[in-house]
Write a protein that holds these residues in place. Sequence first.
Motif, PDB file in Angstrom:
ATOM      1  N   TRP A  60      -7.568 -11.159   8.670  1.00 32.20           N
ATOM      2  CA  TRP A  60      -8.177  -9.879   8.336  1.00 32.20           C
ATOM      3  C   TRP A  60      -9.561  -9.744   8.973  1.00 32.20           C
ATOM      4  O   TRP A  60     -10.373 -10.645   8.906  1.00 32.20           O
ATOM      5  N   SER A  61      -9.813  -8.591   9.554  1.00 30.97           N
ATOM      6  CA  SER A  61     -11.125  -8.316  10.120  1.00 30.97           C
ATOM      7  C   SER A  61     -12.122  -8.030   9.010  1.00 30.97           C
ATOM      8  O   SER A  61     -11.744  -7.780   7.856  1.00 30.97           O
ATOM      9  N   THR A  62     -13.405  -8.076   9.342  1.00 30.75           N
ATOM     10  CA  THR A  62     -14.441  -7.746   8.367  1.00 30.75           C
ATOM     11  C   THR A  62     -14.237  -6.336   7.828  1.00 30.75           C
ATOM     12  O   THR A  62     -14.378  -6.091   6.628  1.00 30.75           O
ATOM     13  N   ARG A  63     -13.895  -5.404   8.705  1.00 27.68           N
ATOM     14  CA  ARG A  63     -13.686  -4.018   8.280  1.00 27.68           C
ATOM     15  C   ARG A  63     -12.528  -3.911   7.292  1.00 27.68           C
ATOM     16  O   ARG A  63     -12.644  -3.267   6.245  1.00 27.68           O
ATOM     17  N   ALA A  64     -11.395  -4.538   7.622  1.00 30.54           N
ATOM     18  CA  ALA A  64     -10.234  -4.468   6.738  1.00 30.54           C
ATOM     19  C   ALA A  64     -10.534  -5.109   5.388  1.00 30.54           C
ATOM     20  O   ALA A  64     -10.138  -4.595   4.332  1.00 30.54           O
ATOM     21  N   GLU A  65     -11.233  -6.229   5.421  1.00 30.65           N
ATOM     22  CA  GLU A  65     -11.554  -6.932   4.172  1.00 30.65           C
ATOM     23  C   GLU A  65     -12.448  -6.077   3.284  1.00 30.65           C
ATOM     24  O   GLU A  65     -12.208  -5.952   2.079  1.00 30.65           O
ATOM     25  N   LEU A  66     -13.469  -5.470   3.847  1.00 30.13           N
ATOM     26  CA  LEU A  66     -14.389  -4.659   3.047  1.00 30.13           C
ATOM     27  C   LEU A  66     -13.699  -3.398   2.521  1.00 30.13           C
ATOM     28  O   LEU A  66     -13.814  -3.064   1.338  1.00 30.13           O
ATOM     29  N   LEU A  67     -12.966  -2.710   3.374  1.00 33.74           N
ATOM     30  CA  LEU A  67     -12.333  -1.461   2.954  1.00 33.74           C
ATOM     31  C   LEU A  67     -11.154  -1.701   2.016  1.00 33.74           C
ATOM     32  O   LEU A  67     -10.716  -0.781   1.313  1.00 33.74           O
ATOM     33  N   SER A  68     -10.651  -2.915   1.969  1.00 33.47           N
ATOM     34  CA  SER A  68      -9.557  -3.206   1.039  1.00 33.47           C
ATOM     35  C   SER A  68     -10.019  -3.143  -0.413  1.00 33.47           C
ATOM     36  O   SER A  68      -9.212  -2.932  -1.319  1.00 33.47           O
ATOM     37  N   TYR A  69     -11.320  -3.307  -0.635  1.00 31.70           N
ATOM     38  CA  TYR A  69     -11.843  -3.310  -2.005  1.00 31.70           C
ATOM     39  C   TYR A  69     -11.710  -1.936  -2.667  1.00 31.70           C
ATOM     40  O   TYR A  69     -11.135  -1.833  -3.764  1.00 31.70           O
ATOM     41  N   PRO A  70     -12.202  -0.850  -2.059  1.00 30.89           N
ATOM     42  CA  PRO A  70     -11.986   0.448  -2.708  1.00 30.89           C
ATOM     43  C   PRO A  70     -10.507   0.809  -2.818  1.00 30.89           C
ATOM     44  O   PRO A  70     -10.088   1.462  -3.785  1.00 30.89           O
ATOM     45  N   ILE A  71      -9.701   0.381  -1.863  1.00 30.70           N
ATOM     46  CA  ILE A  71      -8.265   0.654  -1.951  1.00 30.70           C
ATOM     47  C   ILE A  71      -7.650  -0.117  -3.119  1.00 30.70           C
ATOM     48  O   ILE A  71      -6.808   0.408  -3.864  1.00 30.70           O
ATOM     49  N   ALA A  72      -8.075  -1.358  -3.302  1.00 29.81           N
ATOM     50  CA  ALA A  72      -7.581  -2.155  -4.431  1.00 29.81           C
ATOM     51  C   ALA A  72      -7.950  -1.504  -5.756  1.00 29.81           C
ATOM     52  O   ALA A  72      -7.147  -1.487  -6.710  1.00 29.81           O
ATOM     53  N   ARG A  73      -9.148  -0.952  -5.849  1.00 34.20           N
ATOM     54  CA  ARG A  73      -9.579  -0.277  -7.076  1.00 34.20           C
ATOM     55  C   ARG A  73      -8.713   0.963  -7.353  1.00 34.20           C
ATOM     56  O   ARG A  73      -8.402   1.267  -8.502  1.00 34.20           O
ATOM     57  N   VAL A  74      -8.312   1.642  -6.298  1.00 32.74           N
ATOM     58  CA  VAL A  74      -7.414   2.778  -6.461  1.00 32.74           C
ATOM     59  C   VAL A  74      -6.043   2.306  -6.948  1.00 32.74           C
ATOM     60  O   VAL A  74      -5.462   2.859  -7.893  1.00 32.74           O
ATOM     61  N   LEU A  75      -5.515   1.262  -6.311  1.00 35.77           N
ATOM     62  CA  LEU A  75      -4.190   0.759  -6.674  1.00 35.77           C
ATOM     63  C   LEU A  75      -4.134   0.286  -8.124  1.00 35.77           C
ATOM     64  O   LEU A  75      -3.194   0.605  -8.857  1.00 35.77           O
ATOM     65  N   VAL A  76      -5.134  -0.457  -8.552  1.00 32.50           N
ATOM     66  CA  VAL A  76      -5.104  -0.976  -9.919  1.00 32.50           C
ATOM     67  C   VAL A  76      -5.291   0.169 -10.919  1.00 32.50           C
ATOM     68  O   VAL A  76      -4.767   0.119 -12.040  1.00 32.50           O
ATOM     69  N   SER A  77      -5.973   1.232 -10.511  1.00 32.25           N
ATOM     70  CA  SER A  77      -6.130   2.402 -11.378  1.00 32.25           C
ATOM     71  C   SER A  77      -4.810   3.145 -11.545  1.00 32.25           C
ATOM     72  O   SER A  77      -4.538   3.720 -12.606  1.00 32.25           O
ATOM     73  N   LEU A  78      -3.984   3.135 -10.524  1.00 28.80           N
ATOM     74  CA  LEU A  78      -2.716   3.860 -10.553  1.00 28.80           C
ATOM     75  C   LEU A  78      -1.593   3.087 -11.235  1.00 28.80           C
ATOM     76  O   LEU A  78      -0.569   3.672 -11.600  1.00 28.80           O
ATOM     77  N   LEU A  79      -1.778   1.790 -11.425  1.00 28.93           N
ATOM     78  CA  LEU A  79      -0.696   0.966 -11.970  1.00 28.93           C
ATOM     79  C   LEU A  79      -0.314   1.354 -13.387  1.00 28.93           C
ATOM     80  O   LEU A  79       0.852   1.334 -13.770  1.00 28.93           O
ATOM     81  N   ASP A  80      -1.305   1.661 -14.218  1.00 31.38           N
ATOM     82  CA  ASP A  80      -1.060   2.008 -15.618  1.00 31.38           C
ATOM     83  C   ASP A  80      -0.293   0.899 -16.337  1.00 31.38           C
ATOM     84  O   ASP A  80       0.692   1.139 -17.039  1.00 31.38           O
ATOM     85  N   VAL A  81      -0.738  -0.345 -16.125  1.00 33.20           N
ATOM     86  CA  VAL A  81      -0.148  -1.516 -16.795  1.00 33.20           C
ATOM     87  C   VAL A  81      -1.198  -2.092 -17.741  1.00 33.20           C
ATOM     88  O   VAL A  81      -2.338  -2.309 -17.322  1.00 33.20           O
TER      89      VAL A  81
END
Length: 360
Positions: A60-81
Amino acid sequence: MERLHARYPFLDASRAAVEAAGIDLATLVSEGGPAVERGHERVRRALLEGTTAAEEPRTWSTRAELLSYPIARVLVSLLDVPGATEKYAAAEAATARERFVDDFEADLELKSAAGGRLTLDRLLADFELAGGVEPTGDGRFDLDVTAYLGLAAELDDERWHLARRPLSGGTVPVRRPELYTLLREAVGRRVREGLPLSVPEAIEAPLSSELASIRRAIADLDPPTSFDTVTPGLFPPCMRALLSQARDGVGLSGLSDNSRFSLVSFLLAAGLDAEGVIDLCDVPEASAETIRAQVERLRDDDGAVAVPPSCTVMDEYGDCVDRDETCETIRHPLSYYEARLQRTPDDRVTDWRRDESGAS
């Protein structure tokens, strides 16, 4: 975007770097690519393995690693588990602790700071703790009591209680590893801030396949949580071992934070209330109030109990022991308990709560 930002995406500077890059999140997720893939991995590993570290960091590039964090926050918000947000934040915090301990220890050994290592001073400043932590030598620090109380609020072990700490001049002395644990708590709290997010359809729709994948992966992380009987003899081997330690060994308060959470949350999900946990674990009266407080913290506003860790996480904790054939077919201790109850004839199932002797 710097390597430091990618390693510690919760820092103020890291968030500022994302904002400065002018990234449109809707566009990012609709295009897919490495950041989305890494965000998916980040959440999956957090919920299944208790870490957000990449399986193969160099991919993973530095860019992908950093931008994965806000995406992860979105994904965990949508899980509803139930419990997903808490588990995700705890995994981010645990991973951050491993990283900053490595960085801090390298700094102590006067190793090169090449690669943008994080320093203790910088992390303290980021959490507005710089004026509240004073090194006193020999790996010890004086921590402002107000800051201490806030950081230690969710640590259940009695050793963190202020009454057990010397207090002088408004400060509490802590050792270096203890400070690191308190900073882990600060990270977890920051990660949890704002979660779950309100996610617009333009961002949710492109992530449907990632969400479906995570839901399949964590299917056993939404195990049965309602049982009519409490039969310790049918508990999974890991929980029987922890229960044995609590009853006949170190005591419930002597278990590690992770092990105690695992056992108490399992017993609550299996049908016990706080007093039942205290009785089954032979908790002395002097420690009973601490257990009652922990039980209260494990319930949400609707009274639902936090789900115990999965088998994968129990293995990470070092508490997966004496695996048997049933263990090979399930991924959660509560699923094990359900399977054993279903396979055991009714006349061999004794509810501990109705057994006057308290025996299983």
